[in-house]
Design a protein around this motif. Structure first.
Motif, mmCIF file in Angstrom:
data_model
loop_
_atom_site.group_PDB
_atom_site.id
_atom_site.type_symbol
_atom_site.label_atom_id
_atom_site.label_comp_id
_atom_site.label_asym_id
_atom_site.label_seq_id
_atom_site.Cartn_x
_atom_site.Cartn_y
_atom_site.Cartn_z
ATOM 1 N N CYS A 26 -7.169 -12.045 0.190
ATOM 2 C CA CYS A 26 -6.301 -10.963 -0.502
ATOM 3 C C CYS A 26 -5.673 -11.485 -1.594
ATOM 4 N N ARG A 28 -2.319 -10.758 -4.471
ATOM 5 C CA ARG A 28 -1.447 -9.686 -4.670
ATOM 6 C C ARG A 28 -0.662 -10.108 -5.852
ATOM 7 N N THR A 38 -3.021 -5.149 -5.051
ATOM 8 C CA THR A 38 -3.851 -5.975 -4.203
ATOM 9 C C THR A 38 -5.392 -5.871 -4.410
ATOM 10 N N GLU A 109 -3.948 -9.190 3.950
ATOM 11 C CA GLU A 109 -2.882 -8.324 3.225
ATOM 12 C C GLU A 109 -1.704 -8.625 3.670
#
Length: 416
Positions: A26, A28, A38, A109
């Motif tokens: 992930c 971001r 994201t 995440e």
């Protein structure tokens, strides 16, 4: 109500959930003070896929990357990405999610989000040099375990032959024991001739040794002994090769090893394990309390409703813990030393607890020896007696006074 806003430390970050065959990544990035973007994608774990992962992260100019992994699955990722990004390895136990809401995507995440706000604590990842040392010391430990297992099988085989050699001599793989075992495996059955192979002084008489060697070794048991002895010889050759390799790689730190070797209970191999697991530099540990927690050699903290529940040690570096506990048991058998006195005092509450406590003391000493480059100084076996001298004197005087004696104390002259 006052709104609390967490400070963003890194504007562009990534989180990696690493598995054996797949990596969930992930990335971001912060678009404004209150908005972040994201993206999540899956990659393989081959070198080609890891390079593609690096290119994918570089598209957003990511600099900081956190990854969660167990075992050795993080090694390939670290090897490929360590020069391109600032990597942080995170203990999976520190990132447990709410039950029923866990998935690989949410893990990645969550890693990225926590990293962006500086909420992660990285694990200690040693240098390549130290990781090579660890490979050697840990594999050597496995080889030593295998040798012990084969020696135990030899003991069992001898018992099946009615040979009580293990009860007669302390080490059947000393010079005398090896000669007798070789002769037994070759078919020698006369106890007198077997006993004549002993060299040096034994703690038992000649007649007792002869009696322990009277038995019957069948052709099958001879064959088994021959192959077990070959296994021991092979393992000892491998262990010697690992010893030589470690001696060669650690030669620049011979002074540190020599200082560690002076700690009671710590031999050359244990000193090499300490250096391999801790590393030659102590910058990663701010104090001896931090290194004790990392190694799992100090009591845990579990308080609830104002009550201390238990003091079990936390999980730590099992290889380092094993070496320290072994060194503590060895130190407990030394004469007139601080560690032997400490072990004896604590053994009233259990020898295992005493071994962990003395292992903690050895670890603290090793930490200061490596960090400050100082020599080990033993406090002496009478340290605790001197520390409580006044209390001991008052207690003994009161006991004599209760028995009706008038006591006057004076010190003896110090012997020249």
């Amino acid at each position: 109500m006052r709104r609390v806003v967490m400070e963003v430390l890194y504007p562009r970050v990534a989180g990696l959930d690493v598995h054996q065959q797949v990596i969930v990544a992930c990335r971001r990035r912060l678009l404004s003070e209150s908005q972040a973007e994201t993206e999540v994608e899956k990659f393989g774990t081959s070198t080609r896929e890891l390079k593609r992962l690096g290119e994918w992260l570089a598209q957003w100019d990511v600099q900081q990357v956190a990854m969660e992994s167990t075992g050795v699955l993080w090694h390939p990722v670290w090897n490929v990405l360590c020069e391109q990004f600032e990597l942080m390895l995170v203990n999976a136990q520190h990132l447990k999610k709410v039950p029923g809401r866990k998935s690989d995507v949410t893990d990645a995440e969550w890693l990225a989000q926590c990293l962006q706000f500086g909420l992660l604590r990285g694990s200690f990842v040693p240098s390549t040099q130290v990781r090579e040392w660890r490979d050697l010391t840990r594999q050597r430990t496995k080889l030593l375990d295998q040798r012990t297992s084969v020696v135990n099988r030899i003991h069992k085989t001898l018992e099946g032959c009615n040979i009580k050699l293990g009860a007669a001599i302390s080490d059947i793989f000393g010079a005398s024991g090896r000669a007798m075992l070789k002769a037994l495996s070759e078919g020698e059955a006369d106890a007198e001739r077997l006993a004549a192979l002993s060299t040096g002084r034994l703690q038992i008489s000649h007649d007792e040794l002869v009696a322990s060697l009277e038995g019957h070794v069948s052709e099958h048991q001879q064959w088994v002994l021959q192959h077990l002895l070959k296994q021991v010889q092979f393992l000892e050759q491998e262990i010697a090769a690992y010893d030589e390799r470690l001696r060669e790689l650690m030669r620049p730190f011979e002074a540190a090893l020599t200082r560690l070797d002076t700690i009671d209970g710590v031999g050359r191999r244990t000193a090499e394990v300490l250096l391999a697991e801790l590393g030659p530099e102590m910058a990663q540990f701010p104090d001896d309390e931090a290194v004790s927690k990392w190694a799992g050699m100090c009591p845990g903290n579990h308080e609830s409703a104002g009550k201390q529940k238990h003091g079990r040690t936390a999980k730590g570096n099992k290889w380092l813990r094993r070496a320290l506990v072994s060194a503590a048991h060895a130190a407990s058998r030394s004469k007139n030393t601080y560690l032997s006195a400490r072990f004896a005092r604590l053994a009233r509450g259990g020898k295992k607890r005493a071994a962990v406590a003395c292992g903690h003391t050895i670890l603290v000493a090793a930490y200061h020896i490596l960090k400050e480059e100082v020599e080990y100084r033993d406090l002496g076996g009478d340290y605790f007696e001197k520390r409580t001298e006044a209390q001991t004197k008052r207690r003994l005087v009161k006991q004599l006074e209760r028995l009706g004696y008038q006591v006057e104390l004076s010190r003896l002259p110090v012997a020249a």
